[in-house]
Write a protein that holds these residues in place. Structure first.
Motif, PDB file in Angstrom:
ATOM      1  N   THR A  32       0.819  -1.219   0.000  1.00 19.92           N
ATOM      2  CA  THR A  32       0.000   0.000   0.000  1.00 19.92           C
ATOM      3  C   THR A  32       0.850   1.266   0.000  1.00 19.92           C
ATOM      4  OG1 THR A  32      -0.092  -0.051   2.429  1.00 19.92           O
ATOM      5  CG2 THR A  32      -1.851  -1.185   1.232  1.00 19.92           C
ATOM      6  N   TRP A  33       2.162   1.142  -0.044  1.00 20.34           N
ATOM      7  CA  TRP A  33       3.032   2.305  -0.001  1.00 20.34           C
ATOM      8  C   TRP A  33       3.039   3.083  -1.303  1.00 20.34           C
ATOM      9  CZ3 TRP A  33       8.159   0.468   2.752  1.00 20.34           C
ATOM     10  CH2 TRP A  33       7.911   0.409   4.136  1.00 20.34           C
ATOM     11  N   ARG A  34       3.190   4.407  -1.167  1.00 22.94           N
ATOM     12  CA  ARG A  34       3.463   5.265  -2.314  1.00 22.94           C
ATOM     13  C   ARG A  34       4.981   5.304  -2.529  1.00 22.94           C
ATOM     14  NH1 ARG A  34       1.209  10.542   0.278  1.00 22.94           N
ATOM     15  NH2 ARG A  34       2.362   9.534   1.982  1.00 22.94           N
ATOM     16  N   CYS A  35       5.390   5.849  -3.661  1.00 16.54           N
ATOM     17  CA  CYS A  35       6.830   5.969  -3.924  1.00 16.54           C
ATOM     18  C   CYS A  35       7.524   6.780  -2.835  1.00 16.54           C
ATOM     19  CB  CYS A  35       7.066   6.610  -5.292  1.00 16.54           C
ATOM     20  SG  CYS A  35       6.585   5.563  -6.692  1.00 16.54           S
ATOM     21  N   ARG A  36       6.887   7.846  -2.361  1.00 19.36           N
ATOM     22  CA  ARG A  36       7.482   8.668  -1.312  1.00 19.36           C
ATOM     23  C   ARG A  36       7.604   7.896  -0.002  1.00 19.36           C
ATOM     24  NH1 ARG A  36       5.565  13.723   0.556  1.00 19.36           N
ATOM     25  NH2 ARG A  36       6.426  12.980   2.520  1.00 19.36           N
ATOM     26  N   ASP A  37       6.682   6.964   0.254  1.00 21.81           N
ATOM     27  CA  ASP A  37       6.758   6.149   1.464  1.00 21.81           C
ATOM     28  C   ASP A  37       7.964   5.223   1.419  1.00 21.81           C
ATOM     29  OD1 ASP A  37       4.390   7.312   2.400  1.00 21.81           O
ATOM     30  OD2 ASP A  37       3.158   5.789   1.406  1.00 21.81           O
ATOM     31  N   VAL A  38       8.281   4.728   0.221  1.00 25.65           N
ATOM     32  CA  VAL A  38       9.468   3.891   0.058  1.00 25.65           C
ATOM     33  C   VAL A  38      10.714   4.672   0.450  1.00 25.65           C
ATOM     34  CG1 VAL A  38      10.931   2.711  -1.635  1.00 25.65           C
ATOM     35  CG2 VAL A  38       8.450   2.410  -1.711  1.00 25.65           C
ATOM     36  N   MET A  39      10.802   5.926   0.014  1.00 20.41           N
ATOM     37  CA  MET A  39      11.953   6.750   0.368  1.00 20.41           C
ATOM     38  C   MET A  39      11.993   7.027   1.871  1.00 20.41           C
ATOM     39  SD  MET A  39      13.708   6.986  -2.306  1.00 20.41           S
ATOM     40  CE  MET A  39      14.957   7.796  -1.315  1.00 20.41           C
ATOM     41  N   ALA A  40      10.843   7.191   2.502  1.00 16.52           N
ATOM     42  CA  ALA A  40      10.807   7.407   3.952  1.00 16.52           C
ATOM     43  C   ALA A  40      11.345   6.176   4.679  1.00 16.52           C
ATOM     44  CB  ALA A  40       9.379   7.714   4.404  1.00 16.52           C
ATOM     45  N   HIS A  41      10.942   5.010   4.232  1.00 18.38           N
ATOM     46  CA  HIS A  41      11.447   3.765   4.807  1.00 18.38           C
ATOM     47  C   HIS A  41      12.958   3.663   4.650  1.00 18.38           C
ATOM     48  CE1 HIS A  41      12.424  -0.456   5.232  1.00 18.38           C
ATOM     49  NE2 HIS A  41      12.683  -0.538   3.941  1.00 18.38           N
ATOM     50  N   LEU A  42      13.452   3.946   3.443  1.00 16.10           N
ATOM     51  CA  LEU A  42      14.887   3.859   3.197  1.00 16.10           C
ATOM     52  C   LEU A  42      15.661   4.887   4.019  1.00 16.10           C
ATOM     53  CD1 LEU A  42      15.008   3.259  -0.670  1.00 16.10           C
ATOM     54  CD2 LEU A  42      15.588   1.626   1.135  1.00 16.10           C
ATOM     55  N   ALA A  43      15.142   6.102   4.111  1.00 12.29           N
ATOM     56  CA  ALA A  43      15.833   7.137   4.876  1.00 12.29           C
ATOM     57  C   ALA A  43      16.014   6.718   6.323  1.00 12.29           C
ATOM     58  CB  ALA A  43      15.056   8.453   4.790  1.00 12.29           C
ATOM     59  N   GLY A 146      14.259   0.258  -5.257  1.00 10.36           N
ATOM     60  CA  GLY A 146      14.417   1.009  -6.504  1.00 10.36           C
ATOM     61  C   GLY A 146      13.472   0.491  -7.572  1.00 10.36           C
ATOM     62  N   GLU A 147      13.306  -0.821  -7.629  1.00  7.82           N
ATOM     63  CA  GLU A 147      12.359  -1.413  -8.578  1.00  7.82           C
ATOM     64  C   GLU A 147      10.925  -1.024  -8.242  1.00  7.82           C
ATOM     65  OE1 GLU A 147      13.340  -3.614 -11.539  1.00  7.82           O
ATOM     66  OE2 GLU A 147      14.684  -2.004 -10.901  1.00  7.82           O
ATOM     67  N   ASP A 148      10.601  -0.919  -6.951  1.00  6.99           N
ATOM     68  CA  ASP A 148       9.267  -0.454  -6.555  1.00  6.99           C
ATOM     69  C   ASP A 148       8.999   0.946  -7.107  1.00  6.99           C
ATOM     70  OD1 ASP A 148       8.883  -2.788  -5.099  1.00  6.99           O
ATOM     71  OD2 ASP A 148       9.506  -1.882  -3.201  1.00  6.99           O
ATOM     72  N   ILE A 149       9.965   1.834  -6.906  1.00  6.91           N
ATOM     73  CA  ILE A 149       9.804   3.211  -7.374  1.00  6.91           C
ATOM     74  C   ILE A 149       9.735   3.257  -8.894  1.00  6.91           C
ATOM     75  CG2 ILE A 149      10.939   5.470  -7.502  1.00  6.91           C
ATOM     76  CD1 ILE A 149      12.030   4.911  -4.676  1.00  6.91           C
ATOM     77  N   ARG A 150      10.567   2.474  -9.554  1.00  3.14           N
ATOM     78  CA  ARG A 150      10.564   2.465 -11.014  1.00  3.14           C
ATOM     79  C   ARG A 150       9.220   1.976 -11.550  1.00  3.14           C
ATOM     80  NH1 ARG A 150      15.731   3.407 -12.926  1.00  3.14           N
ATOM     81  NH2 ARG A 150      15.183   2.704 -15.026  1.00  3.14           N
ATOM     82  N   ALA A 151       8.609   1.011 -10.865  1.00  2.00           N
ATOM     83  CA  ALA A 151       7.280   0.539 -11.284  1.00  2.00           C
ATOM     84  C   ALA A 151       6.251   1.648 -11.119  1.00  2.00           C
ATOM     85  CB  ALA A 151       6.880  -0.692 -10.481  1.00  2.00           C
ATOM     86  N   GLY A 152       6.292   2.353  -9.986  1.00  2.00           N
ATOM     87  CA  GLY A 152       5.346   3.440  -9.752  1.00  2.00           C
ATOM     88  C   GLY A 152       5.550   4.599 -10.701  1.00  2.00           C
ATOM     89  N   ALA A 153       6.814   4.826 -11.096  1.00  2.00           N
ATOM     90  CA  ALA A 153       7.132   5.939 -12.000  1.00  2.00           C
ATOM     91  C   ALA A 153       7.092   5.525 -13.464  1.00  2.00           C
ATOM     92  CB  ALA A 153       8.522   6.475 -11.668  1.00  2.00           C
TER      93      ALA A 153
END
Length: 269
Positions: A32-43, A146-153
């Motif tokens: 259910t995460w957005r791309c920005r949520d992925v970055m929050a997790h990584l940060a 990164g693949e998650d974000i690439r899919a969303g983008a």
């Protein structure tokens, strides 16, 4: 390993640069995460990883552990805790936090001695882990998220050998841990993995903690296929059943054992 980590950090940076602003609020298609949520997790994870490498207290991780007193803390629980804390923070600020923490992590990792690499353990969410696995897990997370974000983008996948190999190798080595999370144990049993193309390699691994198959031992089961789909299974992006059904992944020997392994395999996320 450190060279691969630097390469993958830069690869993640290119993914960020290629992601258009509107895409950060899109779903990644993984959970259910957005791309920005992925970055929050990584940060949050990068800040904590950089701290434990230097022997410092990972403040946010400690806050999470304190909030979970009386229950079992998990990586997933820490991730959700960190994402919720950054839900209203501008995405550029979150990205900057990740980049700075990733660079600090790599700088501190470059100071690791051969003795540290072989023997040092560091505190993590569910207990201590070998330092080398912490470094490898960062590579695995940078590639899979990164693949998650690439899919969303709506960007093309990055099918590069070394980061995918890091995902697959870590997940295979961590099988006793992953099976243990599900209450499973297979002492004396082993599985042969033969993966082709990018991310590929050959592994014959025991399924119980600290068990190494003896020389000449025949594996009880085997898994064969290509490195990229296996990495998607290992990072829990695609259920193994989908690839088993269409023949992308093939099992032999004890089929039930092989399927149990593929059902529960996971890299450190």
């Amino acid at each position: 390993m450190l060279g691969v980590a630097r390469h993958e950090r830069e690869g993640m940076g290119r993914t960020i640069q290629s992601t258009e602003p509107a895409a950060w609020d899109r779903s990644t298609g993984s959970g259910t995460w957005r791309c920005r949520d992925v970055m929050a997790h990584l940060a949050s994870t990068e800040v904590a990883a950089a701290a434990v490498l230097a022997g410092e207290a990972p403040t946010e991780l400690e806050e999470y552990l304190k909030s979970e007193e009386g229950s079992d803390p998990t990586l997933d629980g820490f991730s959700q805790f960190a994402v919720e804390r950054r839900a209203q923070v501008p995405v550029r600020q979150v990205i900057t936090e990740w980049g700075g923490a990733a660079d600090l992590f790599l700088a501190r990792a470059s100071l690791v001695t051969p003795g540290d690499w072989d023997n040092r353990r560091v505190p993590w969410v569910a207990g201590e882990i070998p330092l080398r696995y912490l470094i490898q897990s960062r590579i695995a997370e940078w590639w899979s998220h990164g693949e998650d974000i690439r899919a969303g983008a709506e960007l093309e996948p990055r099918r590069e050998h070394w980061p995918m190999y890091a995902v697959n190798d870590l997940a295979i080595r961590a099988l006793p841990w992953a099976l243990g999370l599900a209450g499973l144990s297979f002492p004396g049993r082993s599985v042969l993995f033969e993966l082709e193309s990018s991310g590929g390699g050959t592994w014959h691994r025991g399924l119980a903690p600290r068990e190494v198959p003896s020389e000449g031992k025949r594996p009880d089961a085997s898994v064969a296929g290509r490195g990229y789909p296996f990495a998607l299974v290992a990072s829990r992006r695609v259920p193994a059943e989908a690839y088993l059904a269409d023949g992308t992944l093939v099992v032999a020997g004890d089929g039930d054992l092989a399927r149990a392994v593929l059902q529960h395999i996971r890299s450190f996320e």
